[in-house]
Motif scaffolding. Sequence first.
Motif, PDB file in Angstrom:
ATOM      1  N   SER A 272       0.829  -1.213   0.000  1.00 25.16           N
ATOM      2  CA  SER A 272       0.000   0.000   0.000  1.00 25.16           C
ATOM      3  C   SER A 272       0.861   1.260   0.000  1.00 25.16           C
ATOM      4  O   SER A 272       0.459   2.297  -0.542  1.00 25.16           O
ATOM      5  N   LEU A 273       2.046   1.182   0.595  1.00 21.42           N
ATOM      6  CA  LEU A 273       2.943   2.333   0.602  1.00 21.42           C
ATOM      7  C   LEU A 273       3.535   2.573  -0.777  1.00 21.42           C
ATOM      8  O   LEU A 273       3.506   3.706  -1.283  1.00 21.42           O
ATOM      9  N   ARG A 274       4.067   1.525  -1.378  1.00 20.02           N
ATOM     10  CA  ARG A 274       4.646   1.637  -2.717  1.00 20.02           C
ATOM     11  C   ARG A 274       4.470   0.311  -3.439  1.00 20.02           C
ATOM     12  O   ARG A 274       5.173  -0.664  -3.144  1.00 20.02           O
ATOM     13  N   PRO A 275       3.545   0.232  -4.355  1.00 19.13           N
ATOM     14  CA  PRO A 275       3.283  -1.033  -5.061  1.00 19.13           C
ATOM     15  C   PRO A 275       4.499  -1.559  -5.825  1.00 19.13           C
ATOM     16  O   PRO A 275       4.611  -2.776  -6.021  1.00 19.13           O
ATOM     17  N   GLU A 276       5.413  -0.692  -6.222  1.00 14.98           N
ATOM     18  CA  GLU A 276       6.575  -1.166  -6.979  1.00 14.98           C
ATOM     19  C   GLU A 276       7.511  -2.027  -6.141  1.00 14.98           C
ATOM     20  O   GLU A 276       8.359  -2.749  -6.690  1.00 14.98           O
ATOM     21  N   TRP A 277       7.370  -1.979  -4.827  1.00 16.39           N
ATOM     22  CA  TRP A 277       8.209  -2.833  -3.985  1.00 16.39           C
ATOM     23  C   TRP A 277       7.879  -4.315  -4.164  1.00 16.39           C
ATOM     24  O   TRP A 277       8.682  -5.173  -3.795  1.00 16.39           O
ATOM     25  N   ALA A 278       6.727  -4.616  -4.714  1.00 14.38           N
ATOM     26  CA  ALA A 278       6.362  -6.022  -4.929  1.00 14.38           C
ATOM     27  C   ALA A 278       7.304  -6.687  -5.928  1.00 14.38           C
ATOM     28  O   ALA A 278       7.484  -7.914  -5.885  1.00 14.38           O
ATOM     29  N   GLN A 279       7.920  -5.906  -6.806  1.00 11.48           N
ATOM     30  CA  GLN A 279       8.837  -6.485  -7.783  1.00 11.48           C
ATOM     31  C   GLN A 279      10.141  -6.950  -7.147  1.00 11.48           C
ATOM     32  O   GLN A 279      10.894  -7.706  -7.776  1.00 11.48           O
ATOM     33  N   LEU A 280      10.407  -6.547  -5.922  1.00  9.42           N
ATOM     34  CA  LEU A 280      11.610  -7.005  -5.227  1.00  9.42           C
ATOM     35  C   LEU A 280      11.489  -8.458  -4.785  1.00  9.42           C
ATOM     36  O   LEU A 280      12.510  -9.160  -4.681  1.00  9.42           O
ATOM     37  N   ALA A 281      10.278  -8.913  -4.521  1.00 11.99           N
ATOM     38  CA  ALA A 281      10.038 -10.303  -4.100  1.00 11.99           C
ATOM     39  C   ALA A 281       8.650 -10.716  -4.572  1.00 11.99           C
ATOM     40  O   ALA A 281       7.705 -10.770  -3.768  1.00 11.99           O
ATOM     41  N   PRO A 282       8.481 -10.987  -5.868  1.00 14.87           N
ATOM     42  CA  PRO A 282       7.141 -11.321  -6.393  1.00 14.87           C
ATOM     43  C   PRO A 282       6.527 -12.542  -5.728  1.00 14.87           C
ATOM     44  O   PRO A 282       5.307 -12.566  -5.495  1.00 14.87           O
ATOM     45  N   ALA A 283       7.335 -13.562  -5.436  1.00 16.16           N
ATOM     46  CA  ALA A 283       6.783 -14.768  -4.806  1.00 16.16           C
ATOM     47  C   ALA A 283       6.225 -14.456  -3.430  1.00 16.16           C
ATOM     48  O   ALA A 283       5.175 -14.984  -3.031  1.00 16.16           O
ATOM     49  N   LEU A 284       6.889 -13.589  -2.695  1.00 15.50           N
ATOM     50  CA  LEU A 284       6.412 -13.208  -1.360  1.00 15.50           C
ATOM     51  C   LEU A 284       5.112 -12.421  -1.443  1.00 15.50           C
ATOM     52  O   LEU A 284       4.135 -12.739  -0.753  1.00 15.50           O
ATOM     53  N   PHE A 285       5.074 -11.408  -2.260  1.00 15.68           N
ATOM     54  CA  PHE A 285       3.894 -10.551  -2.340  1.00 15.68           C
ATOM     55  C   PHE A 285       2.706 -11.281  -2.966  1.00 15.68           C
ATOM     56  O   PHE A 285       1.553 -11.023  -2.606  1.00 15.68           O
ATOM     57  N   SER A 286       2.971 -12.183  -3.910  1.00 14.38           N
ATOM     58  CA  SER A 286       1.869 -12.902  -4.551  1.00 14.38           C
ATOM     59  C   SER A 286       1.166 -13.850  -3.593  1.00 14.38           C
ATOM     60  O   SER A 286       0.023 -14.247  -3.843  1.00 14.38           O
TER      61      SER A 286
END
Length: 334
Positions: A272-286
Motif C-alpha cells: 500500500s505504501l509503494r506497489p513497486e516494492w512487490a517487484q523485489l520479491a514477487p513470490a512473497l507478495f503474490s
Amino acid sequence: MEAMEDDSSEVKDDHNHNYCGGKVRAALSSQVPDGVGAPEPVCPTVPGGEPAKRQAKPWSGSPRGSKFMDSDTGSESSEVSEPDCSAASTEDKFRLDSTSKFLLNAMAIEDYRKNHWPNLEEAIDRLLIQNFSDHISVSYAQIYGYVYKCVCQQHSELLYSDLTSKITAHLQQVSTQLQASPTENLIENFNIALTQYLASLQCIVPVFIYLNKFYIESKLNRDLKEDLMKLFADHVAEEHLSKLMPLLIKAHSMPFQVQPSTMASVVKGLYSLRPEWAQLAPALFSSFIPQIHPPAVESQLHDYADRDRKLQMELSMKGFPRGDQSRKRASEDS
C-alpha cells in the motif's frame, strides 16, 4: 418698488439663461484685485517630493470636462478640466491599506501561533502516540473548529506545513527506535509501528478534511492521506527496507516462524505504501496479494505444473508430508 425695478432692470438673461446682471458682475470684479486670477486649489504633495500638477484655468461652474458659454458674448469657451488631485490621494490610500493589511496579517499569524496551533499540536501528539489499550479523550469537534478557523483566516499553507513537519519529526523518532530493535524482532516492531500509524491517520485525516478539501486538493492537486502515507514510506519503510525484505523472504520460506497475520499485515502494508516494492520479491507478495504475477497463459501450463511439482517436493523434503493418498482413494471408491 422703484428700487426693485431698477435692480431687476440690470439683470439680463442670455440665450443660455445665465443670469448675470451688471451690478453683480461689478460687485464680483471689485472684490478681486487687478491682475490676480481665481485662487487655485491646493493639491497634496505626491510621495516622492514632486507636487501634483496644477492647471490655472478658471472654475466654470460646470462638470469637469464640459463646455460653457460666456454670459455676455454667448461664445463657446474651450474645454476646461479641474486640477487632478486624485493621484496623490489614491497612492496615499493604497499605502495605508497595504500597511493595515500587513498589520492585520501579522496579528492573525501571531494569534495562530499562540492559540490555534498549540492546541492542534497537542491533539496530534496524543493521536500519534496513542496506546490502543488506553482511552484518550480528544474533542474532534474542537480540533475541527481550529482547523476551520485557520483555513478561513488564510493560514492553510502554514497549517499544512506545520502538520507535515510535526508528523515527519514523529516518524523520524519511530525510525530511530526501529534501528535499535533486535533483528529477530524487526518484523514484529515494524508491524506495530505501521499499524499504529494507520490507526492515527484514521483520526487525523477526518478532522483535517477542511484543509484537505480547500487547500491540498484544490491548490496542490493532492490528497492528505496520500501525502501522510508517503511520509511513512520515505522516513520509516524505505530506511529499513534493505533489512526488512530479506527477513520477510526468510520467514515466508519457513512457515510459522512469524505469525501469518503479522506477515500479511507487513506485506500488504508495504504494498500500500509503494506497489513497486512487490517487484523485489514477487513470490512473497503474490502469496498475500492477488494479481502480482501476470495473467496465466495457456502455452505455459506445463511450466506451471513443473513449478507446482517442485514446490511439493521442497515441502516434502522439509518435513511436510503429502498425506495418505491410498486412504483417500479408498474412501472415494467406497
